[in-house]
Design a protein around this motif. Sequence first.
Motif, short mmCIF file in Angstrom:
data_model
loop_
_atom_site.label_atom_id
_atom_site.label_comp_id
_atom_site.label_asym_id
_atom_site.label_seq_id
_atom_site.Cartn_x
_atom_site.Cartn_y
_atom_site.Cartn_z
N THR A 186 0.83 -1.21 0.00
CA THR A 186 0.00 0.00 0.00
C THR A 186 0.86 1.26 0.00
O THR A 186 0.58 2.22 -0.72
CB THR A 186 -0.93 0.01 1.23
OG1 THR A 186 -1.77 -1.16 1.20
CG2 THR A 186 -1.80 1.24 1.23
N ALA A 187 1.92 1.25 0.80
CA ALA A 187 2.83 2.41 0.84
C ALA A 187 3.46 2.66 -0.54
O ALA A 187 3.54 3.81 -1.00
CB ALA A 187 3.91 2.19 1.88
N LEU A 188 3.88 1.60 -1.20
CA LEU A 188 4.53 1.74 -2.50
C LEU A 188 3.57 2.24 -3.57
O LEU A 188 3.93 3.10 -4.39
CB LEU A 188 5.14 0.40 -2.92
CG LEU A 188 6.38 -0.05 -2.13
CD1 LEU A 188 6.77 -1.47 -2.50
CD2 LEU A 188 7.55 0.89 -2.37
N ILE A 189 2.34 1.71 -3.58
CA ILE A 189 1.41 2.14 -4.63
C ILE A 189 0.97 3.59 -4.40
O ILE A 189 0.70 4.31 -5.37
CB ILE A 189 0.18 1.21 -4.73
CG1 ILE A 189 -0.65 1.23 -3.45
CG2 ILE A 189 0.59 -0.20 -5.06
CD1 ILE A 189 -1.91 0.38 -3.52
N ILE A 190 0.93 4.02 -3.14
CA ILE A 190 0.61 5.43 -2.88
C ILE A 190 1.74 6.32 -3.39
O ILE A 190 1.50 7.37 -4.00
CB ILE A 190 0.37 5.65 -1.37
CG1 ILE A 190 -0.95 5.00 -0.93
CG2 ILE A 190 0.34 7.14 -1.04
CD1 ILE A 190 -1.19 5.05 0.55
N LEU A 191 2.99 5.89 -3.18
CA LEU A 191 4.14 6.68 -3.66
C LEU A 191 4.11 6.80 -5.18
O LEU A 191 4.38 7.87 -5.74
CB LEU A 191 5.44 6.01 -3.21
CG LEU A 191 5.77 6.09 -1.71
CD1 LEU A 191 7.05 5.32 -1.41
CD2 LEU A 191 5.89 7.54 -1.25
N VAL A 192 3.78 5.71 -5.88
CA VAL A 192 3.71 5.75 -7.34
C VAL A 192 2.56 6.65 -7.78
O VAL A 192 2.70 7.45 -8.72
CB VAL A 192 3.54 4.33 -7.93
CG1 VAL A 192 3.24 4.40 -9.42
CG2 VAL A 192 4.81 3.51 -7.69
N ALA A 193 1.41 6.54 -7.13
CA ALA A 193 0.24 7.30 -7.53
C ALA A 193 0.46 8.81 -7.38
O ALA A 193 0.08 9.58 -8.27
CB ALA A 193 -0.98 6.86 -6.72
N ILE A 194 1.07 9.23 -6.28
CA ILE A 194 1.27 10.66 -6.06
C ILE A 194 2.58 11.16 -6.68
O ILE A 194 2.81 12.37 -6.76
CB ILE A 194 1.27 11.00 -4.55
CG1 ILE A 194 2.46 10.36 -3.84
CG2 ILE A 194 -0.04 10.58 -3.92
CD1 ILE A 194 2.56 10.73 -2.36
N GLY A 195 3.42 10.21 -7.13
CA GLY A 195 4.66 10.61 -7.80
C GLY A 195 5.74 11.07 -6.87
O GLY A 195 6.44 12.05 -7.14
N PHE A 196 5.93 10.38 -5.75
CA PHE A 196 6.99 10.72 -4.80
C PHE A 196 7.98 9.55 -4.72
O PHE A 196 7.57 8.41 -4.50
CB PHE A 196 6.40 11.00 -3.41
CG PHE A 196 7.43 11.40 -2.39
CD1 PHE A 196 8.06 12.63 -2.47
CD2 PHE A 196 7.77 10.55 -1.35
CE1 PHE A 196 9.02 13.01 -1.54
CE2 PHE A 196 8.72 10.91 -0.41
CZ PHE A 196 9.34 12.15 -0.51
N LYS A 197 9.28 9.84 -4.93
CA LYS A 197 10.29 8.78 -5.04
C LYS A 197 9.80 7.74 -6.04
O LYS A 197 9.89 6.53 -5.83
CB LYS A 197 10.53 8.12 -3.68
CG LYS A 197 11.04 9.04 -2.59
CD LYS A 197 12.47 9.45 -2.85
CE LYS A 197 13.03 10.31 -1.71
NZ LYS A 197 14.41 10.75 -1.95
N THR A 198 9.29 8.25 -7.16
CA THR A 198 8.50 7.42 -8.07
C THR A 198 9.30 6.29 -8.70
O THR A 198 8.84 5.14 -8.75
CB THR A 198 7.91 8.30 -9.18
OG1 THR A 198 7.41 9.51 -8.62
CG2 THR A 198 6.79 7.57 -9.90
#
Length: 266
Positions: A186-198
Motif C-alpha cells: 500500500t505504501a509503494l502504490i501510494i508513492l507511485v500514484a502521487i509521484g513521490f520517489k517514483t
Amino acid sequence: MSLNIPSSRASRVFLRMTKQYLPHLARLCLISTFLEDGIRMWFQWNEQRDYIEATWGCGYFLATCFVLLNLTGQLGGCVLILSRNFVQYACFGLFGVIALQTVAYSILWDIKFLMRNLALGGGLLLLLAESRSEGKSMFAGVPSMGESSPKQYMQLGGRVLLVLMFMTLLHFDPSFFSILQNMVGTALIILVAIGFKTKLAALTLVIWLLAINVYFNAFWTVPAYKPMHDFLKYDFFQTTSVIGGLLLVVALGPGGVSMDEKKKEW
C-alpha cells in the motif's frame, strides 16, 4: 535521510546501466498479454467463436467478426508498437480491444478482472504519453503550458490506473506476513500514484510483482488440458503487461504532475 542515499544511488546506477534497453523491455512486457491473447485467438478460433455465439446469441457471422477483430486488432497493434510506427493509433486500437472484451466476457461485473483491465489501460496510457513528441505547442509559435500538457495528465492517469493491479493482490487475513505485505504494498502504490520517489517505488513494485507472478501464476506447471492452465496463463501475461507499464514509469519518470516534479520548484 542517510538511509535513502544508498537506495537512491542504487536506483540511479540501475537506470544509467539500463537506459538504452529499459524502454524496449517495457514495451515488450506491456504488449505481452495482447500478443498472447491474439495468438490464442488464432489457435482457439472455433472455441472463442462458439463461446461468443452461445453467450450473446449473435449468430455465426457476428461471432466470427468478433474473434477476427480481436485477433487482427491485438496482433496488429503489437507489431506497430514494437516497430514504433503509428503507436498512438495502435494504443487507441488496443484500448478498443480492452473495452470490447470487458463487455463481451462480462468482465464489467467482476471487480477483480475489471481493475486489472483498468490497470492494463493505465500501461497503454503511459505508452501513449511516451509516444507524444516533446515540445509541442498549443498554437503555432506559442509554447505549451507546463502542467496543462495532456501528456503529463496521461502520465498521472496511467500511474493511478496501474496501482489498481496491486489492490487485487491485497489479502485480508490476520497473518503477520499478509499484514506486512499489505502495508508495504500500500505504501509503494501510494508513492507511485502521487509521484513521490517514483522511480524507486516503481522499481520495487516491479521486483515484487515479478516474484508474485512467477510464484502464483506458474501456468507451465499445470497440464495444458486443464482449465487452470489457461486461467493462470491469462493472469501471468496480464500481470507482465502491468510490469511493462511500471518499467515505463521507471524509465521515463512520473511526469510533470507529481511531487517529484514539484520538489524541483521548491
